[in-house]
Design a protein around this motif. Structure first.
Motif, PDB file in Angstrom:
ATOM      1  N   PRO A  34     -11.541  -8.137  17.179  1.00 48.31           N
ATOM      2  CA  PRO A  34     -10.788  -8.046  16.146  1.00 48.31           C
ATOM      3  C   PRO A  34     -11.376  -7.742  15.035  1.00 48.31           C
ATOM      4  CG  PRO A  34     -11.360 -10.286  16.930  1.00 48.31           C
ATOM      5  CD  PRO A  34     -11.739  -9.345  18.025  1.00 48.31           C
ATOM      6  N   TRP A  35     -12.708  -8.010  14.872  1.00 51.27           N
ATOM      7  CA  TRP A  35     -13.240  -7.312  13.481  1.00 51.27           C
ATOM      8  C   TRP A  35     -13.314  -5.941  13.513  1.00 51.27           C
ATOM      9  CZ3 TRP A  35     -14.251 -10.431   9.886  1.00 51.27           C
ATOM     10  CH2 TRP A  35     -14.783 -11.829  10.050  1.00 51.27           C
ATOM     11  N   THR A  36     -13.345  -5.237  14.762  1.00 51.28           N
ATOM     12  CA  THR A  36     -13.120  -3.921  14.646  1.00 51.28           C
ATOM     13  C   THR A  36     -11.817  -3.364  14.402  1.00 51.28           C
ATOM     14  OG1 THR A  36     -14.885  -3.779  16.410  1.00 51.28           O
ATOM     15  CG2 THR A  36     -13.254  -1.914  16.165  1.00 51.28           C
ATOM     16  N   ILE A  37     -10.814  -3.877  14.860  1.00 46.93           N
ATOM     17  CA  ILE A  37      -9.449  -3.664  14.478  1.00 46.93           C
ATOM     18  C   ILE A  37      -9.280  -3.828  12.860  1.00 46.93           C
ATOM     19  CG2 ILE A  37      -7.056  -4.103  14.711  1.00 46.93           C
ATOM     20  CD1 ILE A  37      -7.678  -4.886  17.480  1.00 46.93           C
ATOM     21  N   MET A  38      -9.920  -4.774  12.406  1.00 45.68           N
ATOM     22  CA  MET A  38      -9.786  -5.181  11.098  1.00 45.68           C
ATOM     23  C   MET A  38     -10.436  -4.187  10.053  1.00 45.68           C
ATOM     24  SD  MET A  38      -9.981  -9.494  10.376  1.00 45.68           S
ATOM     25  CE  MET A  38     -10.114  -9.163   8.470  1.00 45.68           C
ATOM     26  N   SER A  39     -11.261  -3.883  10.628  1.00 54.80           N
ATOM     27  CA  SER A  39     -12.173  -2.719   9.938  1.00 54.80           C
ATOM     28  C   SER A  39     -11.473  -1.285   9.731  1.00 54.80           C
ATOM     29  CB  SER A  39     -13.636  -2.411  10.390  1.00 54.80           C
ATOM     30  OG  SER A  39     -13.311  -1.914  11.707  1.00 54.80           O
ATOM     31  N   ARG A  40     -10.473  -1.170  10.650  1.00 50.86           N
ATOM     32  CA  ARG A  40      -9.804  -0.059  10.601  1.00 50.86           C
ATOM     33  C   ARG A  40      -8.837  -0.163   9.586  1.00 50.86           C
ATOM     34  NH1 ARG A  40      -7.065   1.879  15.927  1.00 50.86           N
ATOM     35  NH2 ARG A  40      -6.734   3.937  14.840  1.00 50.86           N
ATOM     36  N   TYR A  41      -8.066  -1.178   9.225  1.00 51.76           N
ATOM     37  CA  TYR A  41      -7.150  -1.077   8.191  1.00 51.76           C
ATOM     38  C   TYR A  41      -7.387  -1.768   6.917  1.00 51.76           C
ATOM     39  CZ  TYR A  41      -3.931  -0.697  12.105  1.00 51.76           C
ATOM     40  OH  TYR A  41      -3.117  -0.503  13.445  1.00 51.76           O
ATOM     41  N   LEU A  42      -8.650  -2.609   6.865  1.00 57.82           N
ATOM     42  CA  LEU A  42      -8.913  -3.235   5.806  1.00 57.82           C
ATOM     43  C   LEU A  42     -10.436  -2.867   5.094  1.00 57.82           C
ATOM     44  CD1 LEU A  42      -7.853  -7.013   6.624  1.00 57.82           C
ATOM     45  CD2 LEU A  42      -6.355  -5.014   5.218  1.00 57.82           C
ATOM     46  N   ASP A  43     -11.136  -2.112   5.875  1.00 55.86           N
ATOM     47  CA  ASP A  43     -12.296  -1.621   5.430  1.00 55.86           C
ATOM     48  C   ASP A  43     -13.072  -2.977   5.671  1.00 55.86           C
ATOM     49  OD1 ASP A  43     -14.517  -0.128   4.699  1.00 55.86           O
ATOM     50  OD2 ASP A  43     -13.799   0.244   2.749  1.00 55.86           O
ATOM     51  N   ARG A  44     -13.792  -3.136   4.439  1.00 59.17           N
ATOM     52  CA  ARG A  44     -14.554  -4.706   4.289  1.00 59.17           C
ATOM     53  C   ARG A  44     -13.807  -5.797   3.565  1.00 59.17           C
ATOM     54  NH1 ARG A  44     -20.706  -3.411   3.833  1.00 59.17           N
ATOM     55  NH2 ARG A  44     -21.028  -1.318   4.731  1.00 59.17           N
ATOM     56  N   ALA A  45     -12.500  -5.531   3.294  1.00 62.02           N
ATOM     57  CA  ALA A  45     -11.853  -6.629   2.807  1.00 62.02           C
ATOM     58  C   ALA A  45     -11.427  -7.658   3.930  1.00 62.02           C
ATOM     59  CB  ALA A  45     -10.361  -6.091   2.103  1.00 62.02           C
ATOM     60  N   SER A  46     -11.113  -8.955   3.586  1.00 60.92           N
ATOM     61  CA  SER A  46     -10.936  -9.760   4.382  1.00 60.92           C
ATOM     62  C   SER A  46      -9.335 -10.131   4.643  1.00 60.92           C
ATOM     63  CB  SER A  46     -11.458 -11.366   4.034  1.00 60.92           C
ATOM     64  OG  SER A  46     -12.847 -11.047   3.947  1.00 60.92           O
ATOM     65  N   TYR A  47      -8.357  -9.426   3.753  1.00 63.27           N
ATOM     66  CA  TYR A  47      -6.860  -9.599   3.842  1.00 63.27           C
ATOM     67  C   TYR A  47      -6.265  -8.501   3.342  1.00 63.27           C
ATOM     68  CZ  TYR A  47      -7.461 -11.367  -0.834  1.00 63.27           C
ATOM     69  OH  TYR A  47      -7.925 -11.836  -2.173  1.00 63.27           O
ATOM     70  N   ALA A  48      -4.970  -8.131   3.618  1.00 65.54           N
ATOM     71  CA  ALA A  48      -4.323  -6.809   2.730  1.00 65.54           C
ATOM     72  C   ALA A  48      -4.047  -7.523   1.387  1.00 65.54           C
ATOM     73  CB  ALA A  48      -3.189  -6.604   3.333  1.00 65.54           C
ATOM     74  N   THR A  49      -4.146  -6.800   0.189  1.00 65.36           N
ATOM     75  CA  THR A  49      -4.090  -7.277  -0.994  1.00 65.36           C
ATOM     76  C   THR A  49      -3.397  -5.853  -1.711  1.00 65.36           C
ATOM     77  OG1 THR A  49      -5.208  -8.139  -2.939  1.00 65.36           O
ATOM     78  CG2 THR A  49      -6.744  -6.502  -1.755  1.00 65.36           C
ATOM     79  N   GLY A  50      -2.817  -6.282  -2.896  1.00 69.34           N
ATOM     80  CA  GLY A  50      -2.150  -5.301  -3.869  1.00 69.34           C
ATOM     81  C   GLY A  50      -3.631  -4.653  -4.499  1.00 69.34           C
ATOM     82  N   SER A  51      -3.398  -3.604  -5.229  1.00 70.30           N
ATOM     83  CA  SER A  51      -4.613  -2.923  -6.000  1.00 70.30           C
ATOM     84  C   SER A  51      -5.019  -3.705  -7.161  1.00 70.30           C
ATOM     85  CB  SER A  51      -4.034  -1.290  -6.605  1.00 70.30           C
ATOM     86  OG  SER A  51      -2.987  -1.566  -7.580  1.00 70.30           O
TER      87      SER A  51
END
Length: 379
Positions: A111-128
């Protein structure tokens, strides 16, 4: 082949170093061959051996993947500190970090690998405009919490935050906020001297999102404490929801605290008052929450991702929470029976229990929180 990051390709090679790729999705050169790091971890977890190239300066990062793989295979929870972990619990939540695509199912064990694809180093999806630093600034600017960081204990890398400490000093209620929770207020950051604008809903989110940090080694943890002063004031109901995923249950309390906790539950004037007023709304987690708050008992908290499916069978990444009793409170002075760090707390619990026993018949009529401990001052 390890999946590449989406969007723009931003390789993070280091000059002439012998690894390449994006984030943790990289390959290593050993001799004249290039090996995928995840494959190296797989080989090591099954055989216990890793082919080594002593001249490879980047090779020191491979054991981390090996350790991660071994933990996955043996269902071992993450380690929070250098000591043996015990008196800990895992909370499986239904909080979806992100919904993933079917092409990611091949990597569902990582799951860490999948997260890095979408969120880079962030821990959750967030607005700018609502990054984690924004929520940290809210807690600091409202003087809600004191936050400290510890750098460099993970393989002496001074750039990595390996642990953090948060001391919650107050919890603002919606009544304190003002007429409307949607009303935006301005606060001044005590150190940066910059203005922070937020409404009450931002304030509530700050308690959750400010804690969602993770370092490159996936070994970051928080030491959380709530000041006894907070215990003197009414606690908003939304904080009970926060406690369900961030606070300890009574199950992880070890001796000598366990016996004192059991006695305290029977005698606590505040618990009796809550139970008398809210018999139909009694919440099981109120007892340990009040116990840890009244005596300012710190605990260890961290989070980790896991793969799963939503109720509609959509693949996603969920967030799990791991909570551990702070082991330092159990250390004993050599050749004595006194605790090195936790004796003051134990003595305070005993005194409160004794006073409550003496005033058992009338204590619930006059709530006394004078015995609440001040914040522990960490070194």
């Amino acid at each position: 082949m390890i999946p590449r990051g989406r969007g723009r390709c931003r390789g993070r090679g280091r000059g002439n170093s012998s690894y390449r790729g994006r984030g943790r999705n990289f390959t290593y050169q050993i001799g004249n061959s290039w090996l995928i790091a995840e494959n190296i971890a797989n080989i090591a977890s099954s055989s216990g051996n890793i082919p080594q190239d002593q001249n490879n300066s980047s090779y020191e990062e491979i054991p981390d993947l090996t350790k991660q793989k071994k933990r996955k295979n043996n269902n071992i929870p993450p380690s929070y500190d250098d000591e043996d972990s015990y008196n800990e619990e895992q909370i499986t939540s239904n909080e979806v970090i992100l919904v993933i695509e079917n092409c990611d199912l091949e990597w569902k064990e990582y799951p860490w690998t999948i997260m890095s694809r979408y969120l880079d180093r962030a821990s959750y999806a967030t607005g700018s405009s609502t990054s984690r630093s924004y929520y940290l600034n809210i807690l600091n600017s409202t003087e809600t919490a004191q936050i400290q960081y510890s750098y460099g204990n993970i393989r002496t890398n001074t750039r990595i935050i390996d642990s953090s400490k948060i001391i919650i000093k107050k919890i603002m209620s919606v009544q304190e906020w003002g007429i409307s929770p949607l009303k935006v207020k301005e606060f001044v950051h005590p150190k940066l001297r910059t203005q922070v604008k937020c409404n009450y809903w931002d304030y509530i989110q700050a308690f959750e999102k400010a804690l969602l940090h993770e370092n490159e080694k996936r070994e970051h943890y928080w030491l959380i404490e709530i000041c006894g002063e907070v215990y003197k004031h009414p606690i908003p109901n939304w904080f009970l929801k926060w406690w369900n995923f961030h606070g300890p249950s009574g199950n992880i309390i070890p001796e000598p605290f366990k016996g004192l906790y059991t006695e305290w539950v029977k005698l606590s004037p505040k618990l009796k008052e809550i139970e008398n007023k809210n018999k139909e709304k009694w919440i099981e987690d109120i007892a340990p929450m009040n116990f840890f708050m009244e005596f300012s008992i710190p605990w260890i908290w961290k989070w980790s991702p896991r793969f799963g499916y939503t109720e509609k069978n959509i693949p996603c990444i969920y967030r799990n929470y791991h909570i551990q009793f702070w082991n330092k409170l159990l250390e004993i002075y050599p050749n004595t029976n006194r605790l090195l760090y936790g004796q003051e707390i134990v003595d305070s619990i005993k005194e409160v229990n004794n006073n409550s026993q003496v005033n058992l018949d009338t204590s619930y009529l006059n709530l006394d929180t004078s015995m609440a401990l001040p914040c522990i001052q960490f070194d």
